[in-house]
Design a protein around this motif. Sequence first.
Motif, mmCIF file in Angstrom:
data_model
loop_
_atom_site.group_PDB
_atom_site.id
_atom_site.type_symbol
_atom_site.label_atom_id
_atom_site.label_comp_id
_atom_site.label_asym_id
_atom_site.label_seq_id
_atom_site.Cartn_x
_atom_site.Cartn_y
_atom_site.Cartn_z
ATOM 1 N N ALA A 40 14.201 35.350 47.425
ATOM 2 C CA ALA A 40 13.458 36.133 46.435
ATOM 3 C C ALA A 40 14.394 36.698 45.371
ATOM 4 O O ALA A 40 14.049 36.746 44.192
ATOM 5 C CB ALA A 40 12.701 37.261 47.127
ATOM 6 N N ILE A 41 15.577 37.112 45.776
ATOM 7 C CA ILE A 41 16.556 37.663 44.833
ATOM 8 C C ILE A 41 17.095 36.572 43.907
ATOM 9 O O ILE A 41 17.250 36.777 42.709
ATOM 10 C CB ILE A 41 17.727 38.332 45.595
ATOM 11 N N HIS A 42 17.379 35.405 44.464
ATOM 12 C CA HIS A 42 18.016 34.309 43.712
ATOM 13 C C HIS A 42 17.031 33.182 43.424
ATOM 14 O O HIS A 42 17.408 32.017 43.354
ATOM 15 C CB HIS A 42 19.215 33.769 44.507
ATOM 16 N N ARG A 43 15.759 33.501 43.240
ATOM 17 C CA ARG A 43 14.710 32.484 43.144
ATOM 18 C C ARG A 43 14.792 31.594 41.917
ATOM 19 O O ARG A 43 14.316 30.482 41.945
ATOM 20 C CB ARG A 43 13.340 33.125 43.235
ATOM 21 N N ASP A 44 15.360 32.065 40.826
ATOM 22 C CA ASP A 44 15.365 31.291 39.584
ATOM 23 C C ASP A 44 16.667 30.518 39.353
ATOM 24 O O ASP A 44 16.972 30.136 38.238
ATOM 25 C CB ASP A 44 15.106 32.216 38.387
ATOM 26 N N THR A 45 17.430 30.322 40.407
ATOM 27 C CA THR A 45 18.721 29.652 40.248
ATOM 28 C C THR A 45 18.846 28.486 41.221
ATOM 29 O O THR A 45 18.072 28.356 42.162
ATOM 30 C CB THR A 45 19.884 30.632 40.495
ATOM 31 N N ASP A 46 19.853 27.662 40.989
ATOM 32 C CA ASP A 46 20.151 26.558 41.895
ATOM 33 C C ASP A 46 21.325 26.910 42.794
ATOM 34 O O ASP A 46 22.016 26.031 43.298
ATOM 35 C CB ASP A 46 20.483 25.296 41.092
ATOM 36 N N ASP A 47 21.564 28.218 42.996
ATOM 37 C CA ASP A 47 22.686 28.665 43.811
ATOM 38 C C ASP A 47 22.524 28.238 45.265
ATOM 39 O O ASP A 47 21.413 28.134 45.782
ATOM 40 C CB ASP A 47 22.811 30.192 43.756
ATOM 41 N N VAL A 48 23.658 28.013 45.927
ATOM 42 C CA VAL A 48 23.668 27.626 47.333
ATOM 43 C C VAL A 48 23.976 28.865 48.172
ATOM 44 O O VAL A 48 25.015 29.492 48.014
ATOM 45 C CB VAL A 48 24.730 26.533 47.597
ATOM 46 N N ILE A 49 23.043 29.226 49.057
ATOM 47 C CA ILE A 49 23.203 30.371 49.953
ATOM 48 C C ILE A 49 23.583 29.849 51.318
ATOM 49 O O ILE A 49 22.914 28.976 51.872
ATOM 50 C CB ILE A 49 21.897 31.173 50.022
ATOM 51 N N SER A 50 24.687 30.384 51.889
ATOM 52 C CA SER A 50 25.136 29.922 53.207
ATOM 53 C C SER A 50 25.749 31.083 53.984
ATOM 54 O O SER A 50 25.898 32.185 53.470
ATOM 55 C CB SER A 50 26.178 28.802 53.041
ATOM 56 N N ASP A 51 26.122 30.826 55.233
ATOM 57 C CA ASP A 51 26.820 31.786 56.096
ATOM 58 C C ASP A 51 26.124 33.146 56.145
ATOM 59 O O ASP A 51 26.756 34.185 55.954
ATOM 60 C CB ASP A 51 28.273 31.960 55.672
ATOM 61 N N ILE A 52 24.827 33.148 56.415
ATOM 62 C CA ILE A 52 24.057 34.392 56.449
ATOM 63 C C ILE A 52 24.293 35.133 57.767
ATOM 64 O O ILE A 52 24.198 34.551 58.840
ATOM 65 C CB ILE A 52 22.540 34.103 56.293
ATOM 66 N N ALA A 53 24.607 36.438 57.643
ATOM 67 C CA ALA A 53 24.756 37.312 58.805
ATOM 68 C C ALA A 53 24.003 38.606 58.512
ATOM 69 O O ALA A 53 24.106 39.157 57.426
ATOM 70 C CB ALA A 53 26.225 37.610 59.077
ATOM 71 N N VAL A 54 23.230 39.087 59.499
ATOM 72 C CA VAL A 54 22.396 40.274 59.304
ATOM 73 C C VAL A 54 22.797 41.339 60.295
ATOM 74 O O VAL A 54 22.992 41.056 61.484
ATOM 75 C CB VAL A 54 20.904 39.923 59.508
ATOM 76 N N SER A 55 22.930 42.585 59.832
ATOM 77 C CA SER A 55 23.176 43.714 60.735
ATOM 78 C C SER A 55 22.528 44.952 60.157
ATOM 79 O O SER A 55 22.263 45.040 58.968
ATOM 80 C CB SER A 55 24.685 43.921 60.952
ATOM 81 N N LYS A 56 22.249 45.917 61.039
ATOM 82 C CA LYS A 56 21.633 47.157 60.585
ATOM 83 C C LYS A 56 22.587 47.904 59.693
ATOM 84 O O LYS A 56 23.786 47.990 59.968
ATOM 85 C CB LYS A 56 21.242 48.032 61.776
ATOM 86 N N ALA A 57 22.052 48.459 58.607
ATOM 87 C CA ALA A 57 22.860 49.260 57.695
ATOM 88 C C ALA A 57 23.145 50.608 58.354
ATOM 89 O O ALA A 57 22.327 51.132 59.090
ATOM 90 C CB ALA A 57 22.131 49.443 56.375
ATOM 91 N N LEU A 58 24.293 51.165 58.050
ATOM 92 C CA LEU A 58 24.650 52.470 58.628
ATOM 93 C C LEU A 58 24.002 53.596 57.880
ATOM 94 O O LEU A 58 23.690 53.554 56.748
ATOM 95 C CB LEU A 58 26.166 52.650 58.611
#
Length: 58
Positions: A40-58
Amino acid sequence: MTVAQTTKYVIKYKLNGERRFEFAQLADGTEEQAKAALDAIHRDTDDVISDIAVSKAL
């Protein structure tokens, strides 16, 4: 109407090989939810998103 409970998460990822991070409100912090938020953030681009890691924010 029921409102979904969300938690603030930090999403660490690479955008075209460059390390980045974003904060997002997600229901349970799955990689699929994080990918959808990044798309949703990068929807208008052809950027490659990789190596996603998710953690709770402090």
